[in-house]
Design a protein around this motif. Structure first.
Motif, PDB file in Angstrom:
ATOM      1  N   LEU A  37       0.829  -1.198   0.000  1.00 49.66           N
ATOM      2  CA  LEU A  37       0.000   0.000   0.000  1.00 49.66           C
ATOM      3  C   LEU A  37       0.864   1.248   0.000  1.00 49.66           C
ATOM      4  O   LEU A  37       1.825   1.333   0.773  1.00 49.66           O
ATOM      5  CB  LEU A  37      -0.890  -0.034   1.250  1.00 49.66           C
ATOM      6  N   TYR A  38       0.518   2.203  -0.822  1.00 51.12           N
ATOM      7  CA  TYR A  38       1.229   3.483  -0.939  1.00 51.12           C
ATOM      8  C   TYR A  38       2.736   3.280  -1.124  1.00 51.12           C
ATOM      9  O   TYR A  38       3.553   3.920  -0.484  1.00 51.12           O
ATOM     10  CB  TYR A  38       0.989   4.374   0.285  1.00 51.12           C
ATOM     11  N   ASN A  58      -2.228  -6.849  -2.223  1.00 49.71           N
ATOM     12  CA  ASN A  58      -2.118  -5.513  -2.805  1.00 49.71           C
ATOM     13  C   ASN A  58      -3.380  -4.703  -2.519  1.00 49.71           C
ATOM     14  O   ASN A  58      -4.430  -4.955  -3.081  1.00 49.71           O
ATOM     15  CB  ASN A  58      -1.888  -5.617  -4.318  1.00 49.71           C
ATOM     16  N   ASP A  60      -3.435  -1.449  -2.916  1.00 49.48           N
ATOM     17  CA  ASP A  60      -3.213  -0.211  -3.649  1.00 49.48           C
ATOM     18  C   ASP A  60      -3.941  -0.267  -4.987  1.00 49.48           C
ATOM     19  O   ASP A  60      -4.433  -1.306  -5.394  1.00 49.48           O
ATOM     20  CB  ASP A  60      -1.701  -0.094  -3.897  1.00 49.48           C
ATOM     21  N   SER A  80      -4.159  -4.839  -8.185  1.00 50.35           N
ATOM     22  CA  SER A  80      -4.975  -4.331  -7.088  1.00 50.35           C
ATOM     23  C   SER A  80      -5.950  -5.403  -6.592  1.00 50.35           C
ATOM     24  O   SER A  80      -6.603  -6.061  -7.404  1.00 50.35           O
ATOM     25  CB  SER A  80      -5.744  -3.104  -7.571  1.00 50.35           C
TER      26      SER A  80
END
Ligand code: CU
Length: 113
Positions: A37-38, A58, A60, A80
């Motif tokens: 994430l990020y 994932n 994100d 994602s």
């Protein structure tokens, strides 16, 4: 006219509420889980026992990967909301990075005891 405006505002309010509800829930990683994430691994490091399977999820919108620094495993592209699982069988520290964001310090470690 006033009635139309009231109706319009009510409609607008409902739409705002609806879109707020649809916002993606990120939550927190499970016991043997690491989130991508990020452009970071969360948590950055995880201590586990021998033979534990770790799930990398994932969370994100961007693609990420889990690539072993010593070439022991490679998830390939994790889209994602997709996951990659790996079982760690030896007591050692496994360092990994993301192939897509390696220059942005997206790296982590699994410490097997
Ligand atoms: Cu990445």
């Amino acid at each position: 006219m006033k009635k139309t405006l009231t109706l319009f505002l009510s409609f607008l309010f409902i739409m705002i509420e609806f879109s707020a509800c649809k916002k993606k829930e990120i939550g927190t990683p499970g016991e043997n889980e690491i989130f991508l994430l990020y452009k970071t691994f969360s948590p950055t490091s995880l201590v586990i026992k021998k033979g534990t399977t770790v799930t990398f999820t994932n969370k994100d919108n961007a693609n990420h990967s889990v690539s072993s620094s010593s070439g022991l495993f490679n998830s390939g592209k994790i889209k994602s909301d997709e996951s990659f699982k790996h079982t760690f069988n030896d007591a050692e520290t496994y360092n990994f990075f993301c192939n897509y964001h390696s220059s942005q310090q997206e790296q982590g470690a699994v410490i097997v005891q």
